[in-house]
Design a protein around this motif. Structure first.
Motif, PDB file in Angstrom:
ATOM      1  N   TYR B  29       0.832  -1.199   0.000  1.00 58.48           N
ATOM      2  CA  TYR B  29       0.000   0.000   0.000  1.00 58.48           C
ATOM      3  C   TYR B  29       0.868   1.250   0.000  1.00 58.48           C
ATOM      4  CZ  TYR B  29      -3.707   3.231   0.825  1.00 58.48           C
ATOM      5  OH  TYR B  29      -4.587   4.263   0.670  1.00 58.48           O
ATOM      6  N   PHE B 236      -5.244  -7.180   7.223  1.00 60.67           N
ATOM      7  CA  PHE B 236      -5.580  -5.917   6.561  1.00 60.67           C
ATOM      8  C   PHE B 236      -6.135  -4.941   7.596  1.00 60.67           C
ATOM      9  CE2 PHE B 236      -8.917  -3.817   3.708  1.00 60.67           C
ATOM     10  CZ  PHE B 236      -8.081  -2.767   3.431  1.00 60.67           C
ATOM     11  N   VAL B 240      -4.521  -1.273   8.716  1.00 59.12           N
ATOM     12  CA  VAL B 240      -5.244  -0.003   8.752  1.00 59.12           C
ATOM     13  C   VAL B 240      -5.269   0.559  10.171  1.00 59.12           C
ATOM     14  CG1 VAL B 240      -7.450   1.114   8.336  1.00 59.12           C
ATOM     15  CG2 VAL B 240      -6.655  -0.648   6.802  1.00 59.12           C
ATOM     16  N   GLY B 243      -2.189   2.232  10.915  1.00 59.05           N
ATOM     17  CA  GLY B 243      -1.897   3.342  10.005  1.00 59.05           C
ATOM     18  C   GLY B 243      -1.277   2.768   8.751  1.00 59.05           C
ATOM     19  N   ILE B 244      -2.082   2.619   7.710  1.00 57.47           N
ATOM     20  CA  ILE B 244      -1.594   1.858   6.562  1.00 57.47           C
ATOM     21  C   ILE B 244      -0.469   2.607   5.850  1.00 57.47           C
ATOM     22  CG2 ILE B 244      -3.307   2.698   4.885  1.00 57.47           C
ATOM     23  CD1 ILE B 244      -3.448  -0.406   4.088  1.00 57.47           C
ATOM     24  N   SER B 298      -6.441   8.380  10.578  1.00 54.42           N
ATOM     25  CA  SER B 298      -5.424   7.692   9.782  1.00 54.42           C
ATOM     26  C   SER B 298      -4.654   6.669  10.601  1.00 54.42           C
ATOM     27  CB  SER B 298      -4.498   8.698   9.115  1.00 54.42           C
ATOM     28  OG  SER B 298      -4.308   9.811   9.928  1.00 54.42           O
ATOM     29  N   GLY B 299      -5.335   6.022  11.524  1.00 52.12           N
ATOM     30  CA  GLY B 299      -4.717   4.930  12.253  1.00 52.12           C
ATOM     31  C   GLY B 299      -3.871   5.404  13.413  1.00 52.12           C
TER      32      GLY B 299
END
Lengths: 363, 309
Positions: B29, B236, B240, B243-244, B298-299
């Motif tokens: 990612y 997954f 995320v 925070g990917i 955003s994680g």
């Protein structure tokens, strides 16, 4: 001239769609059933297209709304609740048979409510963060449906709900076949016409939405949220509206599904189902109504048709590949190759006014 | 107290497997902004490959000690998974590099279905028992039990992480990877070949997934063509959660997710007075995820990135 051609084409298509089930019926009700399911998927794909296609919000848990609509209808129009609760059984000695005109709006409203409920905390999330939260939401709903048979048996758990009433409109029971002047219309054929009507109404709604102020605002949010906001678009309300509207479509399809099948269980509402609906929208042509319909029909009907075609193929390979495996293989290959050959979908929206995109850097 | 300790151990073991898989998601990612849906299937292929290798080796070299067989099978699984992911990227994602963002997502989903189906044809759809190759007598640690396999999982995860961190932060390839993830175009101007870096990222991710797959199989004792789905989904989520795009985030996210699930499943019955049972364990992770993302969009360790439409 051009408008005339268009009108002829539409009339021909309409005639074809109206006659199709009557011909299919001759080959057996199973074929009409495939057409019914395809129409239901078109309905679902149209709903998801509002969220993903217009507003650009990737929703991987869409099937949850389908499930909510289906369970709402199932609970209101099956003996389950009155079997479980003595008080209800006393009030409705013949079981709970909520009329369609009450059960359907309730199912749709509940799904829409959940859509807004899901939308509210995710307003600040973007792109793939949103995808995972919606995915999680879908799983949460499914797990609850699976486990709410205790302490109070609300959903009957993995066993699902059965004996759901068929749809009765204006004294016509779609669950029974109808004879018109010596010609018999099977129950599945009646459902076909109902679903077709719903699809037509939805297409009109979606088309009008697309051209409206709301639709243009959604597309502005999709292209650039910050810019849309600075243009005075109320992004919060419009995103919630997209979620709610999309979910309502899902709820209506769910209620239809429950009445059509007469039986629902959590198994029908798995993550794979959500993923397939997204695939329909993207494969056909995201944000473009004819494309979305094409994608839905293709992905919904293809596997079913393949099931019949796969028989001979299976015999050819000496039974090594059974029909379901072959079907899955072909779907996967179709998804990959269509995307590789036509990255914008099979029937993408015409691109006008996007010249800026080409020059600018994309990430 | 003992139960809590036991749940913590189980959680850490589960979490470290999530972390290994999550790293693959997050690296891919970070570099090309793609959710590689087929990543769980790479884990499955790794596990099934090692199962085949173990079967062959147990017939051919019955004298070999269990740990050696496991190690060799894991190495072969890593090679197979690495090659597979290299090919997947080349065939299914590379041609779509400049396409609309959802196009590669759909090919990834297609790949995932394709790999599962092929595995079903190749390995037959039944559940296969994965042989116990390490001693199975658990060791007592302050009232809780830990099996040698679990110790191996923890050790191997720590080792893989150390190697990965060294690779990313101290080698030329690592620098190229970081540069590409920041800006592929500028990185290319500086002499980095983004295509090669992306290929390398996919291979590394696959190796980590294969290790996790073999560990998963050794820990639970069964392998099957659909085994990649759940670890893939959870990993997954973990990526995320942390925070990917952030390597440290994937590890923290994975470990936390493992702990939350294991402790949550252990105590949910007591907390709710028996209303909710441990069958809700699977959604615990998602509920926590939704809460965390609502507070920190955003994680946990994710930076606030500017929106790139």
């Amino acid at each position: 001239m051009k408008a005339q051609h268009r009108l002829t084409a539409i009339l021909l298509a309409a005639a074809g769609l109206l006659i199709m089930p009557l011909i299919l019926q001759g080959f057996g009700n199973a074929w009409v059933r495939i057409a019914d399911m395809a129409l239901l998927y078109v309905l679902l794909a149209l709903g998801l297209n509002i969220v993903v296609g217009y507003a650009g919000l990737l929703d991987l848990g869409y099937v949850a709304f389908f499930a909510i609509g289906a369970y709402m209808f199932g609970l209101l129009a099956s003996p389950h609740l009155s079997d479980t609760f003595a008080a209800l059984a006393a009030a409705f000695p013949h079981g709970l048979h909520t009329p369609l005109w009450l059960a359907l709006p309730l199912g749709a409203a509940l799904a829409g409510f959940f859509g807004v409920l899901l939308g509210a905390p995710t307003l600040r999330l973007r792109g793939d963060y949103l995808a995972i939260v919606t995915l999680g939401f879908g799983e949460i709903i499914r797990v609850f449906l699976n486990n709410l048979d205790q302490p109070v048996n609300l959903t009957n758990g993995p066993k699902g709900l059965g004996q759901i009433d068929s749809i009765k409109v204006f004294g016509l029971d779609l669950g029974k076949k109808l004879s018109v002047g010596g010609f018999e219309l099977a129950s599945v054929t009646l459902y076909y016409y109902l679903f077709l009507l719903l699809v037509v109404v939805s297409v009109i709604i979606c088309h009008r939405l697309e051209l409206s102020r709301i639709g243009r605002a959604w597309m502005a949010i999709r292209e650039d949220e910050t810019a849309a906001k600075s243009m005075g678009i109320n992004t919060r309300n419009l995103k919630l509206l997209a979620f709610g509207m999309g979910a309502t479509f899902g709820g209506v399809s769910g209620a239809m599904f429950a009445a059509f099948q007469g039986f629902i269980s959590p198994e029908s509402f798995s993550l794979m189902e959500s993923v397939m609906i997204v695939a329909m929208v993207v494969l056909g042509g995201i944000g473009h109504l004819p494309g979305v319909i094409l994608g839905a029909v293709l992905l919904a009907a293809l596997p079913e048709v393949l099931r019949y075609v796969a028989g001979p193929l299976q015999a050819m390979t000496g039974g090594r590949l059974d029909a379901s495996i072959l079907r899955q293989l072909l779907i996967a290959l179709a998804m990959i190759s269509i995307m590789l050959l036509r990255p914008h979908g099979l029937w993408p929206a015409p691109t006008h006014g996007k010249s800026l995109r080409k020059k600018g850097s994309h990430s | 107290m003992d139960i809590l300790l036991q749940q913590i151990i189980n959680g850490l073991v589960l979490g470290s497997m999530y972390a290994l898989v999550a790293l693959g998601y997050t690296m891919v990612y970070g570099i090309i902004n793609l959710i590689n849906f087929a990543h769980g299937e790479v884990l499955m292929v790794g596990a099934l490959t090692s199962w085949t290798v173990i079967g062959l080796m147990q017939d051919a070299t019955p004298w070999a000690p269990g740990w050696l067989i496991l190690l060799l099978s894991m190495l072969i699984a890593c090679v197979v998974a690495g090659t597979l992911n290299f090919v997947i990227e080349k065939v299914a994602y590379r041609p779509l590099r400049n396409s609309p963002k959802l196009a590669p997502l759909i090919t990834a989903i297609g790949m995932s279905i394709l790999l599962q189906t092929l595995a079903m044809i190749l390995w037959k759809p039944n559940y296969k028992s994965y042989p116990t190759l390490l001693p199975s007598t658990p060791i007592h640690v302050g009232g809780a039990l830990i099996t040698p396999t679990q110790i191996l999982i923890l050790g191997l995860t720590a080792l893989s992480l150390a190697v990965l961190m060294w690779l990313v932060h101290a080698t030329k390839l690592g620098r190229a990877m970081r540069a590409t993830s920041e800006n592929p175009r500028v990185a290319a101007l500086m002499g980095v070949q983004p295509d090669r870096v992306i290929s390398a990222t996919f291979v590394i991710g696959a190796v980590l997934a294969a290790i996790a797959g073999v560990m998963w199989a050794a820990n639970y004792g069964t392998v099957q063509h659909s085994m990649g789905f759940l670890p893939g989904l959870k990993a997954f989520t973990a990526a995320v959660f942390g925070g990917i795009g952030n390597l440290g985030g994937a590890v923290v996210g994975g470990l936390l997710l493992g702990l939350i699930e294991s402790i949550g499943a252990g105590y949910i019955g007591d907390l709710t007075g028996g209303v909710l049972g441990s069958n809700y364990a699977d959604i615990f992770a998602f509920i926590v995820l939704i809460v965390v993302l609502t507070l920190r969009p955003s994680g946990l360790l994710g930076e606030r990135v500017a929106d790139r439409a």
